[in-house]
Design an enzyme around this catalytic site. Structure first.
Site, PDB file in Angstrom:
ATOM      1  CD  GLU A 263      -2.169   2.164  -3.454  1.00  0.00           C
ATOM      2  OE1 GLU A 263      -3.255   2.552  -3.837  1.00  0.00           O
ATOM      3  OE2 GLU A 263      -1.836   2.288  -2.222  1.00  0.00           O
TER       4      GLU A 263
ATOM      5  CG  ASP B 287      -1.821   1.282   1.318  1.00  0.00           C
ATOM      6  OD1 ASP B 287      -2.681   1.394   0.423  1.00  0.00           O
ATOM      7  OD2 ASP B 287      -1.702   1.879   2.230  1.00  0.00           O
TER       8      ASP B 287
END
Length: 535
Positions: free
Chosen positions: A293, A237
């Site tokens: 990401e 993330d």
């Protein structure tokens, strides 16, 4: 082993679970039954992003253990039928479920941290996802997580974890003191000159990823989940934070002493971040999927530029945006759309990348579902209790002529066609396709594009909807994944060359790249198949 609740005298977070563990005998050894990594080639992956609790929590799941690791096991055959060979679990390391706990007058329930992006313990699976819940204090959660991985592997399905190393649950200088802050605040977090926290994560603090102590902690954590829990990979993330400098010296000599004149500011992007280097070349992580990401909340956007060392893939946010715009009818994107179909060579080929460096997706947990993408022009987030001020306002969506679920037959027919267009594009694009949980039957969140706080029907997979005879979308999804697996021209290890690829418009051999073009078709010579995506 005896595990009991521990209440600290100086408790900074009374609503969080604490455990004290006293070892009395050896813990029961989990029987892996000879389980080994599947090692699917990256180019062959079809990923399914899922939420452990949301997948089976709805009563229509009919599972014995709804909302748990064991509940997921009960429904793994659905994924096998769908044709996916890799599941990406949204955060299931122990996290602060009560971070947003407050009464929500809109729905008459309580807001919770449902998505899980607020880690407390990086070495523990989420206790409340076990069939025993907090009563087990972690014993069952560990074995049940292992059971999920083992059973997925038996079905040829790899397991990737969505992990959060960009920030922790401790928040900013006004937040909770749970762990790292009390151990060594200035080591584990990026601190500004006056002691306040740099907030590149948008969540209050920024983990100091490239500090030698912190990067070793992260590496040890990843090794644990690979060696002890047998996971096949990780999705990171806000991974761009892991490329930011941890101190004034980090861009110089990451393994030695600083060189004169090379001071930089804390948080500056590094061309060769030591943490990424360590993970990419670690022998224990060799062959493990690593997906970034490739952006953060501080404006660092690295899609197509994330340091990959030949092993990293990226969530391709540009693919999502271009495909959404082209299929809804935005002018001037036929050429960019063709690049997406080819695996985005404009992003990856120049740096020595491959098509599988691009994880292609139309929808993910954050944003509209596929059904909502063709049903709403605007976000409808009132259920979050924030006066519709949260969530992204630019979704590149089109409601096909009427806003909301109640629409004419002709509009609903067009919406179904659009959903098929989107999924067709995803399945015939080079790169790695990722499907979001529930899109295979047309799950709707009522136009809410930021459902982080809802432990309710909004986020729950609706098994009754999947089984409705009127819903033929699942059949289309299943046949398209089957087609992709069986077509040797899809999932190439290299970008298609001009010798193998021919473009068409409405007339074969004559592509239309004009601003108003709405039709793109192509032939790949190897399979002599022609694929079309159009409105």
């Amino acid at each position: 082993m005896t595990i009991g609740l521990l209440r600290l005298a100086d408790d900074d977070a009374p609503m969080l679970l604490k455990v004290a563990i006293r070892k009395e005998n050896e813990a029961k050894v989990f029987d892996w039954e000879g389980d080994l990594p599947l090692r699917h080639p990256d180019r062959d992956l079809i990923i399914y992003e899922m939420h452990v609790r949301g997948y089976t929590r709805h009563e229509s799941s009919g599972t014995k253990f709804p909302g748990t690791y064991r509940g997921v096991v009960e429904k793994l055959d659905h994924l096998k039928e769908l044709g996916v060979n890799c599941i990406e679990l949204m955060p299931c390391q122990e996290f602060n479920e009560l971070e947003y706990y407050s009464y929500n007058s809109v729905l008459g329930d309580y807001k919770l941290n449902f998505w899980g992006y607020s880690t407390i313990n990086y070495f523990s699976p989420m206790i409340r996802y076990s069939s025993s819940g907090i009563r087990s204090c972690g014993r069952d959660a560990i074995n049940e997580f292992k059971y999920l991985v083992k059973e997925a592997h038996k079905r040829g399905i790899e397991v990737i974890m969505d992990v959060v190393f960009n920030h922790t649950a401790e928040g900013n200088e006004k937040g909770l003191s749970l762990s790292f802050r009390g151990v060594d605040n200035c080591v584990y977090y990026m601190l500004a000159p006056k002691g306040e926290y740099y907030n590149y994560s948008g969540c209050g603090n920024t983990f100091n990823c490239n500090h030698p102590v912190v990067r070793q902690f992260i590496l040890d954590c990843l090794r644990y989940w690979v060696t002890e829990m047998h996971v096949d990979g990780f999705r990171f993330d806000l991974a761009s934070i892991m490329t930011r400098s941890s101190s004034l010296w980090d861009s110089v000599n990451v393994y030695g002493d600083p060189l004169e004149g090379d001071l930089i500011t804390t948080g500056t992007p590094l061309s060769n971040p030591p943490l990424i280097d360590m993970m990419s070349n670690d022998p224990v992580l060799h062959g493990v999927k690593l997906i970034a990401e490739a952006w953060d909340a501080g404006g660092l956007y690295q899609v197509g530029r994330f340091p990959h060392w030949g092993v990293w893939s990226e969530w391709n946010g540009k693919y999502r945006d271009i495909v959404r715009q082209f299929i809804k009818g935005t002018d001037g994107l036929s050429g960019a759309f063709a690049e997406c179909l080819c695996g985005s060579p404009n992003l990856y080929q120049g740096g020595g990348g491959k098509p599988w460096n691009s994880v292609n997706f139309i929808c993910a947990h954050d944003g509209f579902t596929l059904a909502d993408l063709v049903t709403y022009n605007n976000k409808h987030n009132l259920a979050n209790g924030e006066d519709n001020n949260d969530g992204e306002s630019h979704n590149y969506s089109w409601n096909c002529g009427q806003e909301g679920e109640f629409a004419s037959i002709s509009v609903k027919k067009l919406r179904k066609r659009q959903m098929r267009n989107f999924f067709l594009c995803l399945m015939v694009s080079q790169g790695v396709p990722m499907i979001h949980m529930g899109d295979e039957y047309g799950h709707t969140k009522g136009g809410n594009n930021n459902t982080y706080c809802h432990d309710n029907y909004i986020n729950y997979f609706r098994w009754d909807k999947k089984e409705e005879s009127s819903s033929d979308l699942f059949r289309f999804f299943r046949l398209m994944t089957k087609f992709r697996r069986e077509c040797e021209s899809l999932g190439l290890n290299d970008f298609p060359t001009a010798e193998r690829l021919q473009w068409h418009g409405h007339t074969p051999g004559k592509p239309d790249w004009s601003d108003t073009s709405r039709f793109v078709a192509f032939t790949l010579v190897l399979s002599h198949q022609t694929f079309m995506s159009h409105l």
